[in-house]
Design a protein around this motif. Structure first.
Motif, PDB file in Angstrom:
ATOM      1  N   PHE A 197       0.825  -1.215   0.000  1.00 60.08           N
ATOM      2  CA  PHE A 197       0.000   0.000   0.000  1.00 60.08           C
ATOM      3  C   PHE A 197       0.863   1.270   0.000  1.00 60.08           C
ATOM      4  N   ALA A 198       2.037   1.198   0.628  1.00 61.94           N
ATOM      5  CA  ALA A 198       2.921   2.367   0.653  1.00 61.94           C
ATOM      6  C   ALA A 198       3.549   2.625  -0.712  1.00 61.94           C
ATOM      7  N   SER A 199       3.853   1.558  -1.440  1.00 62.62           N
ATOM      8  CA  SER A 199       4.561   1.691  -2.724  1.00 62.62           C
ATOM      9  C   SER A 199       3.639   1.707  -3.932  1.00 62.62           C
ATOM     10  N   GLY A 200       2.371   1.319  -3.738  1.00 65.15           N
ATOM     11  CA  GLY A 200       1.454   1.235  -4.872  1.00 65.15           C
ATOM     12  C   GLY A 200       1.548  -0.074  -5.622  1.00 65.15           C
ATOM     13  N   LEU A 201       2.244  -1.036  -5.061  1.00 68.22           N
ATOM     14  CA  LEU A 201       2.339  -2.353  -5.691  1.00 68.22           C
ATOM     15  C   LEU A 201       0.937  -2.952  -5.810  1.00 68.22           C
ATOM     16  N   GLY A 202       0.562  -3.339  -6.997  1.00 65.38           N
ATOM     17  CA  GLY A 202      -0.772  -3.892  -7.205  1.00 65.38           C
ATOM     18  C   GLY A 202      -1.798  -2.863  -7.619  1.00 65.38           C
ATOM     19  N   GLY A 203      -1.402  -1.572  -7.639  1.00 70.38           N
ATOM     20  CA  GLY A 203      -2.292  -0.569  -8.188  1.00 70.38           C
ATOM     21  C   GLY A 203      -2.929   0.373  -7.191  1.00 70.38           C
ATOM     22  N   ILE A 204      -2.852   0.100  -5.897  1.00 69.52           N
ATOM     23  CA  ILE A 204      -3.485   0.965  -4.902  1.00 69.52           C
ATOM     24  C   ILE A 204      -2.414   1.557  -3.990  1.00 69.52           C
ATOM     25  N   THR A 205      -2.337   2.871  -3.954  1.00 67.46           N
ATOM     26  CA  THR A 205      -1.429   3.564  -3.034  1.00 67.46           C
ATOM     27  C   THR A 205      -2.265   4.199  -1.936  1.00 67.46           C
ATOM     28  N   ASP A 206      -2.028   3.793  -0.712  1.00 62.25           N
ATOM     29  CA  ASP A 206      -2.783   4.318   0.429  1.00 62.25           C
ATOM     30  C   ASP A 206      -1.857   4.288   1.640  1.00 62.25           C
ATOM     31  N   GLU A 207      -1.258   5.431   1.929  1.00 63.44           N
ATOM     32  CA  GLU A 207      -0.275   5.478   3.016  1.00 63.44           C
ATOM     33  C   GLU A 207      -0.905   5.258   4.377  1.00 63.44           C
ATOM     34  N   TYR A 208      -2.180   5.612   4.526  1.00 63.72           N
ATOM     35  CA  TYR A 208      -2.851   5.392   5.808  1.00 63.72           C
ATOM     36  C   TYR A 208      -3.079   3.898   6.044  1.00 63.72           C
ATOM     37  N   LEU A 209      -3.532   3.190   5.005  1.00 59.37           N
ATOM     38  CA  LEU A 209      -3.661   1.737   5.125  1.00 59.37           C
ATOM     39  C   LEU A 209      -2.295   1.096   5.332  1.00 59.37           C
ATOM     40  N   ALA A 210      -1.284   1.629   4.655  1.00 57.30           N
ATOM     41  CA  ALA A 210       0.071   1.095   4.825  1.00 57.30           C
ATOM     42  C   ALA A 210       0.505   1.185   6.281  1.00 57.30           C
ATOM     43  N   VAL A 211       0.292   2.356   6.879  1.00 58.36           N
ATOM     44  CA  VAL A 211       0.681   2.551   8.282  1.00 58.36           C
ATOM     45  C   VAL A 211      -0.103   1.608   9.191  1.00 58.36           C
ATOM     46  N   GLU A 212      -1.409   1.478   8.934  1.00 55.60           N
ATOM     47  CA  GLU A 212      -2.230   0.612   9.783  1.00 55.60           C
ATOM     48  C   GLU A 212      -1.720  -0.830   9.776  1.00 55.60           C
ATOM     49  N   TRP A 213      -1.395  -1.337   8.573  1.00 57.95           N
ATOM     50  CA  TRP A 213      -0.921  -2.719   8.504  1.00 57.95           C
ATOM     51  C   TRP A 213       0.492  -2.868   9.059  1.00 57.95           C
ATOM     52  N   LEU A 214       1.315  -1.851   8.880  1.00 57.27           N
ATOM     53  CA  LEU A 214       2.664  -1.916   9.456  1.00 57.27           C
ATOM     54  C   LEU A 214       2.606  -1.881  10.979  1.00 57.27           C
ATOM     55  N   ILE A 215       1.676  -1.119  11.526  1.00 61.67           N
ATOM     56  CA  ILE A 215       1.516  -1.101  12.986  1.00 61.67           C
ATOM     57  C   ILE A 215       1.105  -2.479  13.485  1.00 61.67           C
ATOM     58  N   ARG A 216       0.179  -3.124  12.756  1.00 57.85           N
ATOM     59  CA  ARG A 216      -0.241  -4.468  13.161  1.00 57.85           C
ATOM     60  C   ARG A 216       0.954  -5.428  13.135  1.00 57.85           C
ATOM     61  N   ALA A 217       1.775  -5.326  12.094  1.00 53.43           N
ATOM     62  CA  ALA A 217       2.958  -6.195  12.014  1.00 53.43           C
ATOM     63  C   ALA A 217       3.945  -5.865  13.123  1.00 53.43           C
ATOM     64  N   ARG A 218       4.133  -4.578  13.386  1.00 54.21           N
ATOM     65  CA  ARG A 218       5.033  -4.166  14.480  1.00 54.21           C
ATOM     66  C   ARG A 218       4.540  -4.706  15.811  1.00 54.21           C
TER      67      ARG A 218
END
Length: 325
Positions: A197-218
């Motif tokens: 989601f942070a890089s747009g891989l797959g067509g969708i760029t969403d930095e907020y979703l990126a942060v949410e999933w990275l927090i879950r992984a962290r």
């Protein structure tokens, strides 16, 4: 009678063996070298006497197994669980021969739709464990396990799709599998999905979703996620991080809901790319998404009224053309 003598001899021999270890560890006054020698001599005498009175073989209940695990066969109508358990027993040898011996049992269980067997068989082909490495066969067996909801199978299936290993490259469809796996709390998928989601891989760029999933992984102990969040925090200066932290603590969506959020997001992405106006790519099947499916169905001259496998197959074909063209 001879069997009894034989067993007594074995017991004395065992006592000698254990006292040897105790003596080595404690060196106590109650166990002397003389005691050890006496026990050993008594065991030898008893074993010899048992032979004189006719106990020339080990009692039947002390006989070792006459066959190795690899030689054990199961009936043709063995259940998938029996086959899977046998494969695991053989695989516990943790060597190439054990993995080769396990393969036919694992394959039979996988052919009977045993999800665990499908996953292990796919991973064996992916890594070349006990079989010749074959990424196409890895995909063949990981896919049904992923469809059945196996989170790790979903993660590795996504990796094959995103990188075009053993199958045509499908980045958007691969990210869809990452999201399905991440929703099952797979840490590696949560990290990978945050990156996607942070890089747009797959067509969708969403930095907020990126942060949410990275927090879950962290929160699950991923050091890589922590490093990426540190970098993103310097970039997203206007973001309320407390809100994102709270969002990341929300329960994951029900994985029993059909179709899954990840699949809906994929449908929205492809339809939007081709001008069917499916609305925001939020994974929610609202009125605009359903209207877009109707317009796509009419253009294809087929009846596709909801998010189903025929619809997904057609959209995947379109997306493959986009990614390879």
């Amino acid at each position: 009678m001879s069997n009894i003598i034989y067993v007594v001899a074995l017991a004395v021999a065992d006592i000698w063996a254990y006292t040897s270890w105790i003596l080595v560890i404690f060196r106590g006054p109650f166990l002397t070298i003389k005691t050890m020698i006496s026990l050993r001599l008594l065991a030898i005498v008893l074993l010899g006497f048992s032979g004189l009175v006719g106990c020339t073989t080990t009692p039947s209940w002390l006989q070792p197994f006459s066959t190795t695990p690899a030689e054990v066969s199961l009936p043709a109508d063995a259940s998938a669980s029996q086959l899977y358990e046998q494969a695991l027993r053989l695989g516990y040898q943790a060597n190439s021969q054990g993995l080769r011996d396990a393969h036919p049992f694992l394959q039979r269980a996988a052919q009977q739709d045993h999800v665990g067997a499908q996953y292990l068989l796919g991973m064996n082909y992916l890594l070349g464990r006990g079989v010749t490495k074959d990424e196409a066969l890895a995909y063949r067996w990981l896919e049904p396990a992923a469809e059945a909801g196996h989170a790790s199978a979903q993660y590795f299936l996504a990796e094959l799709l995103i990188n075009g290993r053993g199958v045509s490259t499908e980045k958007a469809w691969g990210v869809q599998w990452l999201e399905r796996s991440a929703n099952r709390n797979e840490k590696a998928s949560q990290l990978a999905l945050g990156i996607a989601f942070a890089s747009g891989l797959g067509g969708i760029t969403d930095e907020y979703l990126a942060v949410e999933w990275l927090i879950r992984a962290r929160n699950q102990g991923s050091p890589e996620a922590l490093q990426l969040l540190t970098k993103l925090s310097a970039k997203l200066v206007d973001v309320d991080w407390q809100i994102l932290e709270r969002r990341a603590k929300r329960p994951l969506p029900s994985v029993l809901a059909k179709p899954e959020q990840a699949s809906i997001r994929f449908v929205q992405l492809v339809l939007n790319r081709h001008g069917y106006r499916a609305g925001p790519e939020d994974g929610i099947e609202g009125a605009r998404t359903r209207a877009a499916i109707g317009r796509f169905s009419a253009s294809q001259e087929v009846s596709l009224v909801d998010i189903s496998e025929p619809l997904l197959q057609r959209l995947r074909a379109l997306q493959r053309q986009d990614e390879t063209g």
